[in-house]
Design an enzyme around this catalytic site. Structure first.
Site, short mmCIF file in Angstrom:
data_model
loop_
_atom_site.label_atom_id
_atom_site.label_comp_id
_atom_site.label_asym_id
_atom_site.label_seq_id
_atom_site.Cartn_x
_atom_site.Cartn_y
_atom_site.Cartn_z
N TRP A 1 65.92 75.52 -14.13
CA TRP A 1 66.61 75.06 -15.15
C TRP A 1 65.74 74.93 -16.31
O TRP A 1 65.97 74.55 -17.52
CB TRP A 1 67.39 73.88 -14.96
CG TRP A 1 66.65 72.64 -14.72
CD1 TRP A 1 65.50 72.66 -13.74
CD2 TRP A 1 66.98 71.40 -15.33
NE1 TRP A 1 65.19 71.12 -13.89
CE2 TRP A 1 66.07 70.40 -14.81
CE3 TRP A 1 67.91 70.89 -16.44
CZ2 TRP A 1 66.00 69.16 -15.19
CZ3 TRP A 1 67.62 69.50 -16.77
CH2 TRP A 1 66.92 68.68 -16.19
N ASP A 2 64.22 74.71 -16.08
CA ASP A 2 63.21 74.55 -17.09
C ASP A 2 63.21 75.64 -18.25
O ASP A 2 63.01 75.38 -19.12
CB ASP A 2 62.04 74.61 -16.51
CG ASP A 2 61.73 74.02 -15.06
OD1 ASP A 2 62.79 73.42 -14.50
OD2 ASP A 2 60.41 73.68 -14.57
N GLU B 1 65.72 63.75 -9.14
CA GLU B 1 65.75 64.59 -7.77
C GLU B 1 65.42 63.31 -6.55
O GLU B 1 65.34 63.74 -5.47
CB GLU B 1 64.71 65.47 -7.71
CG GLU B 1 65.09 66.75 -8.67
CD GLU B 1 64.41 67.77 -8.68
OE1 GLU B 1 63.00 67.50 -8.54
OE2 GLU B 1 64.72 69.00 -8.99
N LYS C 1 62.71 59.92 -10.70
CA LYS C 1 61.83 60.76 -10.71
C LYS C 1 61.13 61.36 -12.04
O LYS C 1 60.04 61.47 -12.53
CB LYS C 1 61.98 62.01 -9.83
CG LYS C 1 61.09 62.98 -9.76
CD LYS C 1 61.19 64.09 -8.78
CE LYS C 1 60.31 65.27 -8.72
NZ LYS C 1 60.83 66.61 -8.25
N GLN C 2 62.20 61.51 -12.79
CA GLN C 2 62.28 62.22 -13.78
C GLN C 2 63.44 61.95 -14.99
O GLN C 2 64.56 61.55 -14.46
CB GLN C 2 62.03 63.79 -14.17
CG GLN C 2 63.06 64.59 -13.50
CD GLN C 2 62.79 65.89 -12.93
OE1 GLN C 2 62.31 66.04 -11.97
NE2 GLN C 2 62.97 66.93 -14.06
O1 IFM Z 1 63.00 72.16 -12.33
C1 IFM Z 1 61.97 71.29 -11.91
C2 IFM Z 1 62.35 69.98 -11.50
O2 IFM Z 1 63.39 69.44 -12.60
C3 IFM Z 1 61.47 68.99 -11.25
N1 IFM Z 1 60.71 69.70 -9.96
C4 IFM Z 1 60.05 70.93 -10.45
C5 IFM Z 1 61.04 72.05 -11.04
C6 IFM Z 1 60.10 73.07 -11.62
O3 IFM Z 1 59.41 72.74 -12.64
#
Ligand code: IFM
Length: 762
Positions: free
Chosen positions: A354-355, A481, A593-594
């Protein structure tokens, strides 16, 4: 946890320089010195062979292998994965003098210098080789990939004796025998080997992947004034061995002109054969390739450069990022995507995430329309695979994969592949964003609407009504995640509501605008009015977990009641957490995580009040461990908006130099290509304060303490907007003079060619 720079490369505004060779940085440098042109990519390895640690990586976008690991038979869990394969080493070279083979792991060399020139796209490497037999030979290796004729590339080697006459035996070839590092297997069967000698030497060889039957035909013309030429044909390689008689101080040059032609789909077969048939005809030379490359990069810098005065490290860093973005993707090949590592390494298997829509698309929307459109087209081309995936997950419509090359789901971590809906809603977001900037009605009619309807169908069958009658998503994983199988993840629900609303609006718009086109799309996929009625109800009843008293959006149901972990107190030795904490321990607390809620607040920034942003930023920021490299830039952008300038700069800290300074200590696996896109956003959306999700564009610039000034460009529709920010003033103008209305520090401004100036407002 603080990340620390591992400084190795020399600082220069337009070049990446390695002065002196240090084998400890060998693989990091291979990643950093990767060249790519969207069609193919090659790591910066030593072409003459090297017995130390290395990854001889040569990759083609869309050339992949597949495996079918046996995971048992739970419905919906993928039992199949695709990965980008290591392909032909078209730079293959070996060099021998008096029986000694050049190998930088053991040979004695001096004056080593490697330079990637961001203005020309050429990678050069030079050193003096002191042979065991007492000869001194100066060597210069140059390589470049064409950005415009993407099948073409070239290598030039210049040899000069500094110590009398020398005979150099040089072998130049095309080699499919390298292993794919991740599987430790060679994945090619070769055929069509040919070598011919005439005025020039020509080589050709075809490789076919074992399972997927993708093909790469590699051909080379070698121009060299040599003697004693011998052919070497092996099962997986072809080469010419040549002798060069060097006279003292008289440089001798060998040029290798390469064409690599790929066959990805059966329907390309005829074109592929046509191209292969004429591959050995000379259609370019080194100098023409070089001048086209210079022209290409000139144009890139003219329209997309960011100039930072007073901070050479970030100046070099951001130019490296912009260079890598164009190398990875620039609209050259329809129907491909961007892997998380681009074409620079094998980590993440070459898969796209999704990046693409959330992090990379903004860069292309404001720098290269064609590239932006091609990225979205990839999702249209792979709509059938997304439909298949939806069926596997007991849904209707289209469920886009969280990780993919061909459109099929490749992620074998079931919780990501089955529970993450954000790849699908990101596609809707991408269509919306592209339409917002370019108002491309044809795209909407031909591709966009169909994708939107299918995504809504998935969202309407994956979600459910609660006992209280609210609509939402159960058992999902949002962008954070570290939380899986959660209910009503705020990001997921919000994005689904957005997708329903936007699709309903577009159904109406397209029907009004072009009834025939509307009918064509809706008939083809049997769209029924009652579906729209249901989506409207789901949207209206969407459960967005929000607490008016605190202004907090709750990441998911129950998040606020989770045990708290003070992330700053986690001992440094515990990182990376995946290696030191059990999997479930990572999941059972409020550590993030993010960005999740904060990601939403960036994507739809104008929909949230300052009070809401402040409250949520303060709450979520110190729970986030930034395990993903995509994370700090999002925090930096929002911190800038909140006037937390020091914090914004601290988060920005390593954004532009993530790979140059190997902050995550894993650059050897490949560049963090999608984080590179986030670094660009960090400057334009963060310090520049660009917002593009409301009516038109708005700017709210701030400037980091240690910068004297910075200038950036926004390619908006047919115009290029130039913005310069100093601590005294902001200057903005358009390059062509097409009037553009924007907002600057909250006030409407009509931009023209004449510079608009206003005082800087911190
Ligand atoms: O898509 C990302 C995810 O949000 C976090 N882990 C790495 C993936 C690829 O960059």
């Amino acid at each position: 946890m603080a990340k620390v720079a591992d400084k190795y490369f020399e600082i220069d505004q337009w070049k990446i320089i390695e002065n002196g060779y240090n084998p400890a940085y060998g693989e990091v440098a291979e990643s950093v010195f990767s060249l790519g042109n969207e069609y193919m990519g090659i790591r910066g390895f030593f072409e003459e062979g090297y017995s130390g640690k290395k990854l001889i990586g040569s990759y083609f976008n869309g050339i992949y292998e597949q495996t079918k690991p046996d995971y048992g038979h739970y419905k919906g869990i993928v039992d199949f994965t695709e990965y980008m394969v290591n392909s032909v080493n078209w730079l293959y070279t070996r060099m021998e003098v008096d029986g000694e083979q050049l190998d930088l792991a053991v040979s004695e060399v001096e004056d080593f210098r490697r330079v990637l020139d961001l203005k020309t796209g050429v990678l050069t490497r030079s050193f003096v080789w002191n042979t065991k037999s007492g000869k001194k030979i100066r060597l210069l290796f140059e390589r470049l990939l064409s950005m415009t004729k993407v099948t073409c590339a070239a290598q030039k080697i210049t040899m000069e004796s500094l110590s009398g006459a020398v005979t150099v035996q040089l072998t130049s070839g095309l080699d499919f025998s390298e292993k794919h590092q991740m599987t430790d297997e060679n994945l090619w069967k070769c055929s069509r080997e040919n070598v011919s000698f005439g005025e020039v030497i020509t080589l050709g060889i075809e490789g076919t992947t074992l399972q997927t039957k993708k093909k790469v035909y590699s051909s080379a013309i070698i121009e060299a004034d040599c003697s004693n030429v011998k052919e070497i044909v092996q099962e997986q390689s072809v080469a010419a061995q040549m002798d060069f008689e060097l006279k003292e101080k008289t440089p001798v040059t060998v040029v290798k002109l390469v064409k690599n032609i790929t066959l990805k789909d059966e329907e390309e077969q005829a074109t592929y054969e046509e191209q292969v048939a004429v591959a050995d005809q000379k259609t370019f030379d080194y100098d023409s390739l070089l001048s086209e490359s210079v022209e290409f990069w000139n144009d890139v810098w003219k329209h997309s450069d960011i100039v930072i005065e007073g901070d050479d490290e970030n100046q070099q860093g951001i130019r490296f990022c912009i260079f890598q973005m164009f190398q990875t993707y620039h609209g050259a090949v329809k129907g491909t995507n961007i892997g998380a590592k681009g074409l620079t390494g094998e980590a993440y298997n070459g898969n796209a995430f999704w990046d693409t829509e959330t992090y990379c698309l903004p860069f292309f929307l404001f720098n290269n329309k064609e590239a932006a459109k091609n990225l979205l087209y990839f999702r249209y081309k792979t709509l059938d695979e997304a439909r298949e995936r939806a069926k596997m997950l007991d849904c209707k419509g289209a469920f886009y994969p969280i990780a993919t090359i061909s459109g099929k789901e490749c992620c074998n971590l079931w919780q990501h592949a089955s529970l993450q809906l954000q790849a699908s809603t990101a596609v809707a977001y991408g269509i919306w964003f592209y339409e917002k900037i370019y108002q491309d009605r044809d795209f909407m009619k031909n591709y966009g609407l169909e994708m939107l309807i299918e995504i809504c169908r998935m969202l309407a069958t994956r979600g459910d009504f609660s006992a209280e009658g609210k609509y939402g998503y159960y058992c999902v994983m949002g962008p954070d995640e570290f939380q899986m199988m959660v209910n009503n993840n705020c990001y997921t629900n919000y994005m689904a509501k957005f997708t329903f609303d936007y699709t309903l609006k577009k159904l109406g718009d397209v029907e009004r605008d072009d009834e025939a086109a509307y009918k064509k799309v809706t008939d083809a996929i049997h769209f029924e009015e009652k579906e729209a009625v249901a989506w409207a109800e789901m949207s209206e009843k969407m459960d967005i977990p929000y607490h008016e008293d605190t202004k907090l959006f709750e990441q998911h149901e129950g998040f606020f009641k989770l045990p708290h972990v003070e992330v700053d107190e986690i001992p440094v030795e515990d990182f990376p957490l995946y290696h030191h904490w059990t999997y479930d321990r990572i999941y059972r607390n409020d550590m993030i995580k993010q960005p999740d809620v904060l990601m939403l607040m960036l994507l739809f920034n104008s929909k949230f009040t300052r009070e809401q942003l402040e409250a949520n930023y303060d709450y979520y920021e110190h729970r986030c461990i930034h395990e993903s490299s995509l994370s700090p830039s999002v925090h930096s952008i929002l911190a800038s908006q909140l006037g937390k300038h020091k914090e914004a700069y601290d988060f920005f800290g390593f954004a532009t130099r993530m790979d140059l300074d190997n902050y995550n200590r894993n650059t050897r696996e490949g560049l963090h290509t999608t984080s590179i896109a986030a670094a660009w956003m960090n400057i334009i959306y963060g310090f520049g304060g660009l917002r593009s999700d409301g009516e038109g564009l708005s700017l709210n610039p701030s400037i980091p303490e240690n910068w004297k000034s910075y200038t950036f460009k926004i390619n908006y529709q047919d115009e290029t907007i130039d913005v310069t920010v100093t601590k005294e003033k902001v200057e903005i103008k358009t390059e062509k003079g097409i009037p553009v209305s924007i907002n600057v520090y909250g006030k409407p401004v009509e931009l023209t060619k004449d510079t608009f100036t206003c005082p800087y407002q911190a």
